[in-house]
Design a protein around this motif. Structure first.
Motif, PDB file in Angstrom:
ATOM      1  N   VAL A   1     -21.082   1.981  22.312  1.00  0.00           N
ATOM      2  CA  VAL A   1     -20.702   0.630  22.384  1.00  0.00           C
ATOM      3  C   VAL A   1     -21.821  -0.062  23.018  1.00  0.00           C
ATOM      4  O   VAL A   1     -22.307  -1.151  22.576  1.00  0.00           O
ATOM      5  CB  VAL A   1     -19.501   0.471  23.283  1.00  0.00           C
ATOM      6  N   LYS A   2     -22.487   0.339  24.075  1.00  0.00           N
ATOM      7  CA  LYS A   2     -23.604  -0.179  24.746  1.00  0.00           C
ATOM      8  C   LYS A   2     -24.878  -0.141  23.650  1.00  0.00           C
ATOM      9  O   LYS A   2     -25.531  -1.249  23.863  1.00  0.00           O
ATOM     10  CB  LYS A   2     -23.808   0.891  25.891  1.00  0.00           C
ATOM     11  N   LYS A   3     -25.018   0.874  22.972  1.00  0.00           N
ATOM     12  CA  LYS A   3     -26.363   0.718  22.202  1.00  0.00           C
ATOM     13  C   LYS A   3     -26.143  -0.228  21.202  1.00  0.00           C
ATOM     14  O   LYS A   3     -27.278  -0.848  21.026  1.00  0.00           O
ATOM     15  CB  LYS A   3     -26.461   2.376  21.656  1.00  0.00           C
ATOM     16  N   VAL A   4     -25.120  -0.442  20.628  1.00  0.00           N
ATOM     17  CA  VAL A   4     -25.127  -1.436  19.460  1.00  0.00           C
ATOM     18  C   VAL A   4     -25.334  -2.834  20.054  1.00  0.00           C
ATOM     19  O   VAL A   4     -25.823  -3.815  19.332  1.00  0.00           O
ATOM     20  CB  VAL A   4     -23.720  -1.392  18.735  1.00  0.00           C
ATOM     21  N   PHE A   5     -24.698  -3.091  21.233  1.00  0.00           N
ATOM     22  CA  PHE A   5     -25.020  -4.522  21.777  1.00  0.00           C
ATOM     23  C   PHE A   5     -26.428  -4.670  21.960  1.00  0.00           C
ATOM     24  O   PHE A   5     -27.179  -5.761  21.716  1.00  0.00           O
ATOM     25  CB  PHE A   5     -23.958  -4.551  23.126  1.00  0.00           C
ATOM     26  N   LEU A   6     -27.266  -3.650  22.788  1.00  0.00           N
ATOM     27  CA  LEU A   6     -28.473  -3.966  23.128  1.00  0.00           C
ATOM     28  C   LEU A   6     -29.265  -4.132  21.825  1.00  0.00           C
ATOM     29  O   LEU A   6     -30.386  -4.822  21.855  1.00  0.00           O
ATOM     30  CB  LEU A   6     -28.932  -2.793  23.970  1.00  0.00           C
ATOM     31  N   ILE A   7     -29.078  -3.409  20.611  1.00  0.00           N
ATOM     32  CA  ILE A   7     -29.801  -3.505  19.459  1.00  0.00           C
ATOM     33  C   ILE A   7     -29.641  -5.012  18.954  1.00  0.00           C
ATOM     34  O   ILE A   7     -30.394  -5.468  18.659  1.00  0.00           O
ATOM     35  CB  ILE A   7     -29.473  -2.320  18.398  1.00  0.00           C
ATOM     36  N   ALA A   8     -28.235  -5.335  18.990  1.00  0.00           N
ATOM     37  CA  ALA A   8     -28.014  -6.728  18.529  1.00  0.00           C
ATOM     38  C   ALA A   8     -28.748  -7.892  19.209  1.00  0.00           C
ATOM     39  O   ALA A   8     -29.195  -8.654  18.955  1.00  0.00           O
ATOM     40  CB  ALA A   8     -26.598  -6.758  18.415  1.00  0.00           C
ATOM     41  N   LEU A   9     -28.571  -7.314  20.674  1.00  0.00           N
ATOM     42  CA  LEU A   9     -29.379  -8.414  21.467  1.00  0.00           C
ATOM     43  C   LEU A   9     -30.823  -8.587  20.998  1.00  0.00           C
ATOM     44  O   LEU A   9     -31.222  -9.643  21.016  1.00  0.00           O
ATOM     45  CB  LEU A   9     -29.266  -8.128  22.999  1.00  0.00           C
ATOM     46  N   ALA A  10     -31.596  -7.374  20.949  1.00  0.00           N
ATOM     47  CA  ALA A  10     -32.826  -7.549  20.635  1.00  0.00           C
ATOM     48  C   ALA A  10     -33.234  -8.316  19.276  1.00  0.00           C
ATOM     49  O   ALA A  10     -34.126  -8.960  19.077  1.00  0.00           O
ATOM     50  CB  ALA A  10     -33.464  -6.201  20.487  1.00  0.00           C
ATOM     51  N   CYS A  11     -32.336  -8.250  18.333  1.00  0.00           N
ATOM     52  CA  CYS A  11     -32.445  -8.975  17.031  1.00  0.00           C
ATOM     53  C   CYS A  11     -32.323 -10.338  17.224  1.00  0.00           C
ATOM     54  O   CYS A  11     -33.071 -10.986  16.614  1.00  0.00           O
ATOM     55  CB  CYS A  11     -31.638  -8.181  16.019  1.00  0.00           C
ATOM     56  N   ASN A  12     -31.035 -10.771  17.704  1.00  0.00           N
ATOM     57  CA  ASN A  12     -30.797 -12.008  18.203  1.00  0.00           C
ATOM     58  C   ASN A  12     -32.057 -12.709  18.758  1.00  0.00           C
ATOM     59  O   ASN A  12     -32.260 -13.770  18.421  1.00  0.00           O
ATOM     60  CB  ASN A  12     -29.767 -12.157  19.147  1.00  0.00           C
ATOM     61  N   GLU A  13     -32.734 -11.983  19.645  1.00  0.00           N
ATOM     62  CA  GLU A  13     -33.924 -12.694  20.609  1.00  0.00           C
ATOM     63  C   GLU A  13     -35.137 -12.952  19.633  1.00  0.00           C
ATOM     64  O   GLU A  13     -35.620 -13.839  19.510  1.00  0.00           O
ATOM     65  CB  GLU A  13     -34.180 -11.804  21.746  1.00  0.00           C
ATOM     66  N   VAL A  14     -35.400 -11.839  18.690  1.00  0.00           N
ATOM     67  CA  VAL A  14     -36.490 -12.241  17.623  1.00  0.00           C
ATOM     68  C   VAL A  14     -36.123 -13.273  16.688  1.00  0.00           C
ATOM     69  O   VAL A  14     -37.115 -14.229  16.686  1.00  0.00           O
ATOM     70  CB  VAL A  14     -36.641 -10.826  16.800  1.00  0.00           C
TER      71      VAL A  14
END
Length: 463
Positions: free
Chosen positions: A317-330
């Motif tokens: 759960v934590k990992k999918v949030f962090l990956i999604a956050l990185a994508c959103n920021e780019v």
């Protein structure tokens, strides 16, 4: 089910890509409905037509709010219960959502048709714009039940593990809308009515494709008993979808307030009321293209986070949030660069260069574009955080985050900042514009603090 479902076993990054890409495409084609109308109307009817679609935008956003409430709420309920191994209850969320989406759509369409003129007058629609807005919305409202079932159904279809079919539902309607817009508006000269008819026909097509899938669901067959509304299921669905609903509802309130400000302070400027009103609406819809990526990633994250939260796999759960956050920021940084570098070119797409006051329109639009998008590079944080909290069964936190940007910060700033600017010798229209990046910054800070709390308290990894 937990062992067999890929949501609980496949690599998180691969899953996010699988679910996010079609979700992004779906959101992009949804934003096309508005952008395409703006383009063809701008090239034929002109600024008054674009201002009219801006006055219609709060009503269409209200419909989207209900769509997300039952679409994302139903999808979250379905995935949470599938992750916990309760297939029967999961299917009740799907069936109840289908029923409520269409039924509420019919109710909204009828009520707004009956009170359309008073509503537009209440929104302070300029006298020159009013007939165009009425002409456009009379037709658009006919498609409300279909667009709500198609949009909400797409979320349910994605939750069932078919993100590409979900994308096809929206893409088919958007492609039809582009083709029909060109024929009806540019070739046949039907103006506002042509743009509205093209939109409705595209929505009906999307709805038909969604319904075909919904009654051939992979997880289980939707039965009549699933379609019969059950109070506890409907209530839980609304709770899970409350964050998205209130976020869109907040957008309605802010759009109305922004329209008021654009009209009022526009009258006090050299631009007049119609140009700021048109520019404000165009920038909002252009930003929707950028937000389509961020929201699409957030929606792609939803079934992964929901299932693994139900299965108590908190690391995933934590990992999918962090990956999604990185994508959103780019994506946010790229959008910020484009909006800051090419504002006049963007605005020029939505007007005819020989039109009267074209130079004022470009001047006003360029200023709007640069100021409103000044902090776009952090705008991907808040919608992702809100969706994440809802996805893991924390709708109250998701709802609070969803309200930060629009209601808690932007709406008060939209009222106060123009007054402050005028007090110090500036223009009220500038204060209206600067209220947006200030609200963006405050919402991002609150979202970060809330997510840190969720990670520490609600997602404690088992030893």
């Amino acid at each position: 089910m937990q062992k067999e479902n890929i949501l609980g076993t496949a690599p998180v990054g691969k899953l996010l890509r699988k679910f996010a890409v079609p979700s992004i495409v779906s959101m992009l084609v949804i934003s096309l409905y508005n952008i395409v109308d703006q383009f063809f109307i701008g090239q034929t009817v002109g600024a008054l037509g674009n201002a009219a679609t801006n006055m219609a935008f709060p009503i269409t956003t209200l419909c989207l709010a209900v769509t997300l409430a039952f679409g994302i709420g139903g999808a979250s309920g379905f995935n949470l219960n599938m992750g916990a191994g309760d297939r029967k209850k999961a299917m009740k969320f799907v069936g109840n959502s289908v029923t409520m989406l269409f039924a509420v759509g019919v109710v909204i369409a009828i009520i707004v048709q009956l009170i359309l003129n008073p509503v537009l007058v209440f929104f302070q629609t300029p006298e020159k714009v009013l007939p165009y807005a009425v002409e456009y919305l009379r037709v658009i409202l006919l498609g409300v039940p279909f667009v709500m079932l198609a949009g909400g159904g797409a979320h349910l279809i994605r939750a069932d593990g078919s993100p590409w079919y979900s994308m096809a539902c929206n893409a088919s309607g958007a492609v039809a809308n582009v083709i029909l817009d060109y024929l009806f508006v540019m070739k046949f000269g039907w103006g506002m009515t042509g743009a509205a008819v093209a939109t409705v026909l595209g929505q009906v097509l999307s709805c038909g494709i969604a319904v075909i899938y919904l009654f051939n669901f992979k997880a289980d067959k939707i039965l009549l008993k699933h379609l019969k509304p059950q109070f506890s299921i409907v209530l839980r669905t609304m709770q899970l979808g409350a964050a998205q609903f209130l976020n869109q509802l907040a957008m309605v309130l802010v759009q109305v307030a922004a329209n008021y400000s654009a009209i009022y302070y526009g009258k006090l400027s050299k631009y007049g009321p119609e140009i700021p009103l048109a520019c404000s609406g165009i920038i909002i819809k252009v930003l929707m293209i950028y937000f389509s990526f961020c929201i699409g990633i957030s929606q792609g994250m939803q079934p992964i986070a929901s299932f693994n939260k139900g299965a108590k796999k908190y690391d995933r759960v934590k990992k999918v949030f962090l990956i999604a956050l990185a994508c959103n920021e780019v994506i946010s940084i790229i959008a910020w660069i484009i909006m800051q570098t090419f504002p006049s070119q963007i605005m020029g797409l939505f007007a005819e260069s020989s039109a009267k006051d074209f130079h004022l329109y470009i001047e006003c639009g360029t200023k709007f574009c640069r100021i409103v998008s000044a902090l776009a590079f952090i705008n991907g944080i808040q919608p992702l955080s809100s969706t994440f909290c809802t996805a893991i069964g924390k709708p109250a936190k998701g709802t609070f985050i969803s309200l930060t940007r629009q209601i808690i910060f932007w709406l008060p700033l939209l009222i106060v900042m123009p007054i402050v600017f005028m007090h110090f010798g500036g223009e009220g229209i500038d204060g209206m514009m600067y209220s947006t990046p200030v609200a963006d910054a405050l919402a991002a800070i609150v979202s970060i603090l809330m997510i840190r709390s969720v990670f520490k308290k609600d997602l404690k990894t088992e030893a």
